[in-house]
Design an enzyme around this catalytic site. Structure first.
Site, PDB file in Angstrom:
ATOM      1  N   TYR A   9      40.057  48.807  49.279  1.00  0.00           N
ATOM      2  CA  TYR A   9      40.779  47.911  48.363  1.00  0.00           C
ATOM      3  C   TYR A   9      40.819  48.590  46.998  1.00  0.00           C
ATOM      4  O   TYR A   9      40.070  48.253  46.099  1.00  0.00           O
ATOM      5  CB  TYR A   9      40.051  46.560  48.300  1.00  0.00           C
ATOM      6  CG  TYR A   9      40.855  45.411  47.731  1.00  0.00           C
ATOM      7  CD1 TYR A   9      41.861  44.793  48.478  1.00  0.00           C
ATOM      8  CD2 TYR A   9      40.602  44.914  46.452  1.00  0.00           C
ATOM      9  CE1 TYR A   9      42.581  43.728  47.973  1.00  0.00           C
ATOM     10  CE2 TYR A   9      41.308  43.844  45.941  1.00  0.00           C
ATOM     11  CZ  TYR A   9      42.293  43.258  46.700  1.00  0.00           C
ATOM     12  OH  TYR A   9      43.005  42.183  46.194  1.00  0.00           O
TER      13      TYR A   9
ATOM     14  N   TYR B 145      39.715  37.773  45.591  1.00  0.00           N
ATOM     15  CA  TYR B 145      39.128  38.414  46.768  1.00  0.00           C
ATOM     16  C   TYR B 145      37.759  38.978  46.410  1.00  0.00           C
ATOM     17  O   TYR B 145      37.545  39.465  45.299  1.00  0.00           O
ATOM     18  CB  TYR B 145      40.084  39.517  47.269  1.00  0.00           C
ATOM     19  CG  TYR B 145      39.652  40.177  48.560  1.00  0.00           C
ATOM     20  CD1 TYR B 145      39.274  39.408  49.661  1.00  0.00           C
ATOM     21  CD2 TYR B 145      39.629  41.564  48.671  1.00  0.00           C
ATOM     22  CE1 TYR B 145      38.868  40.012  50.836  1.00  0.00           C
ATOM     23  CE2 TYR B 145      39.231  42.172  49.858  1.00  0.00           C
ATOM     24  CZ  TYR B 145      38.850  41.386  50.929  1.00  0.00           C
ATOM     25  OH  TYR B 145      38.447  41.978  52.091  1.00  0.00           O
TER      26      TYR B 145
HETATM   27  P1  NAD Z   1      51.876  37.455  50.269  1.00  0.00           P
HETATM   28  O1  NAD Z   1      52.623  38.696  50.571  1.00  0.00           O
HETATM   29  O2  NAD Z   1      52.248  36.223  50.995  1.00  0.00           O
HETATM   30  O3  NAD Z   1      51.953  37.085  48.717  1.00  0.00           O
HETATM   31  C1  NAD Z   1      52.059  38.000  47.673  1.00  0.00           C
HETATM   32  C2  NAD Z   1      53.346  37.653  46.940  1.00  0.00           C
HETATM   33  O4  NAD Z   1      53.383  38.277  45.676  1.00  0.00           O
HETATM   34  C3  NAD Z   1      54.592  38.111  47.691  1.00  0.00           C
HETATM   35  O5  NAD Z   1      55.410  36.977  47.935  1.00  0.00           O
HETATM   36  C4  NAD Z   1      55.261  39.053  46.708  1.00  0.00           C
HETATM   37  O6  NAD Z   1      56.650  38.979  46.780  1.00  0.00           O
HETATM   38  C5  NAD Z   1      54.733  38.516  45.388  1.00  0.00           C
HETATM   39  N1  NAD Z   1      54.820  39.427  44.250  1.00  0.00           N
HETATM   40  C6  NAD Z   1      54.393  40.716  44.160  1.00  0.00           C
HETATM   41  N2  NAD Z   1      54.649  41.195  42.932  1.00  0.00           N
HETATM   42  C7  NAD Z   1      55.242  40.187  42.214  1.00  0.00           C
HETATM   43  C8  NAD Z   1      55.745  40.075  40.894  1.00  0.00           C
HETATM   44  N3  NAD Z   1      55.710  41.097  40.037  1.00  0.00           N
HETATM   45  N4  NAD Z   1      56.285  38.891  40.497  1.00  0.00           N
HETATM   46  C9  NAD Z   1      56.337  37.851  41.360  1.00  0.00           C
HETATM   47  N5  NAD Z   1      55.877  37.902  42.627  1.00  0.00           N
HETATM   48  C10 NAD Z   1      55.340  39.061  43.055  1.00  0.00           C
HETATM   49  O7  NAD Z   1      50.354  37.830  50.488  1.00  0.00           O
HETATM   50  P2  NAD Z   1      48.991  37.010  50.314  1.00  0.00           P
HETATM   51  O8  NAD Z   1      47.972  37.885  50.939  1.00  0.00           O
HETATM   52  O9  NAD Z   1      49.118  35.614  50.778  1.00  0.00           O
HETATM   53  O10 NAD Z   1      48.751  37.051  48.754  1.00  0.00           O
HETATM   54  C11 NAD Z   1      48.653  35.905  47.924  1.00  0.00           C
HETATM   55  C12 NAD Z   1      47.404  35.985  47.068  1.00  0.00           C
HETATM   56  O11 NAD Z   1      46.260  35.896  47.915  1.00  0.00           O
HETATM   57  C13 NAD Z   1      47.253  37.300  46.303  1.00  0.00           C
HETATM   58  O12 NAD Z   1      46.720  37.043  45.025  1.00  0.00           O
HETATM   59  C14 NAD Z   1      46.236  38.055  47.142  1.00  0.00           C
HETATM   60  O13 NAD Z   1      45.533  39.031  46.415  1.00  0.00           O
HETATM   61  C15 NAD Z   1      45.353  36.894  47.530  1.00  0.00           C
HETATM   62  N6  NAD Z   1      44.404  37.177  48.641  1.00  0.00           N
HETATM   63  C16 NAD Z   1      44.848  37.625  49.842  1.00  0.00           C
HETATM   64  C17 NAD Z   1      43.933  37.895  50.867  1.00  0.00           C
HETATM   65  C18 NAD Z   1      44.411  38.384  52.213  1.00  0.00           C
HETATM   66  O14 NAD Z   1      43.587  38.858  52.993  1.00  0.00           O
HETATM   67  N7  NAD Z   1      45.683  38.268  52.524  1.00  0.00           N
HETATM   68  C19 NAD Z   1      42.562  37.684  50.650  1.00  0.00           C
HETATM   69  C20 NAD Z   1      42.129  37.207  49.411  1.00  0.00           C
HETATM   70  C21 NAD Z   1      43.060  36.966  48.412  1.00  0.00           C
END
Ligand code: NAD
Length: 286
Positions: free
Chosen positions: A182, A172
């Site tokens: 954040y 991000y």
């Molecule tokens: P999401 O909730 O779908 O995914 C996050 C996942 O991480 C969840 O399924 C959760 O159960 C899992 N998780 C947390 N701790 C864990 C652990 N210790 N072991 C295994 N799994 C674990 O949300 P998302 O937003 O799709 O996130 C996915 C990636 O995308 C992340 O790296 C997030 O930082 C990144 N991201 C998200 C955004 C946004 O706006 N949503 C923007 C940029 C980057």
């Protein structure tokens, strides 16, 4: 033979991990997922009861099949790392072999090799706190769950990755520009993830011809993002100020990920690729 992908960080049908799984399935890959232990039961139940059937639909009319769901907690590398209170926690005690090393061993025993490794997980217990108010424990927990988890996954899966394979993670823009809200060391964790992408691309490229990239994704109203508390504001900000004034769909990130792990991107490694409607290029809110 079709490619086999292991996607860490899928626990519902809203996030980037799910969208990446779908894009890879649509391209013919076999899908294995790693689901956070505390979320495993509800994810498996929902999957079994057909709750995700609508979102399993692929462009050719078939439904995405997930060949196997592995319990995973990516903050623990081996059973010796797991503290007693976690070991005996009901949700953890009812699953087994969920440390990173054990999951890689299970995948090896079940399938032999994989071609694609996806890291789509993050966690920062103090994400809603300013960095100035973040504790050492909270900061290190953010780094452990969101950055080292990728190092550990690649370390453990690399030996079973077929040469020519690829890995991808999600980052991000808060790593390089200040995004108030954040917090908790999550911005630091993403900066580490991006730096590690370069170093790991070098190391994994030399030893096994494996590519390592990360997608800097725009805001999406996933479960994790809603927990941060300001995601609607970020989505609106992006809609107003990005070069492309449209919503960002998870599928757009899924498609970019499918490209990056495919042979079409065979010379792309060590890169941060923006999939954000171009928002990162703006110097003035406009
Ligand atoms: P999401 O909730 O779908 O995914 C996050 C996942 O991480 C969840 O399924 C959760 O159960 C899992 N998780 C947390 N701790 C864990 C652990 N210790 N072991 C295994 N799994 C674990 O949300 P998302 O937003 O799709 O996130 C996915 C990636 O995308 C992340 O790296 C997030 O930082 C990144 N991201 C998200 C955004 C946004 O706006 N949503 C923007 C940029 C980057």
């Amino acid at each position: 033979r079709g490619k086999r992908a292991f996607i860490a960080g899928v626990a519902d049908d809203n996030g980037y991990g799910w969208a990446i799984a779908k894009a890879l399935a649509a391209a013919g890959a076999e899908i294995l997922v790693g689901t956070w232990v505390p979320a495993l039961k509800i994810f498996e139940t929902s999957l079994r009861r057909g709750k995700f059937d609508e979102s399993r639909l692929l462009p050719d009319g078939s439904l995405m099949e997930i060949t196997k769901v592995y319990p995973l907690d990516a903050v623990y590398d081996t059973p010796e790392d797991v503290p007693e209170d976690v070991k005996t926690n009901k949700r953890y005690a009812s699953s087994s072999n969920w440390t990173v090393k054990e999951v890689a061993e299970s995948v090896k025993n079940d399938f032999g090799t994989i071609d694609i490794l996806v890291h789509s997980l993050a966690n920062g217990p103090e994400v809603t706190k300013h960095l100035l108010e973040t504790s050492r424990k909270g900061y290190l927990a953010a780094i452990s769950a969101s950055s080292y988890s990728f190092v550990s996954l690649l370390q453990n899966f690399l030996p079973i990755m077929n040469p020519g394979g690829a890995s991808i993670s999600l980052t991000y823009i808060a790593s390089e520009r200040t995004i108030p809200g954040y917090g908790g060391g999550m911005s630091s964790a993403k900066a580490a993830l991006e730096s590690d992408t370069r170093v790991l691309a070098f190391e994994a490229g030399r030893v096994r011809k494996i590519r390592v990239n990360t997608i800097s994704a725009g805001p999406l109203g996933s479960r994790a993002a809603k927990a941060i508390g300001f995601i609607e504001k970020m989505i609106n900000y992006s809609y107003t100020n990005a070069p492309l004034q449209k919503e960002l769909s998870a599928d757009e990130v899924g498609n970019a990920a499918a490209f990056l792990v495919s042979p079409l991107a065979s010379a792309v490694t060590g890169s941060v690729v923006y999939v954000d409607n171009g928002l990162n290029t703006m110097g003035l809110a406009c």
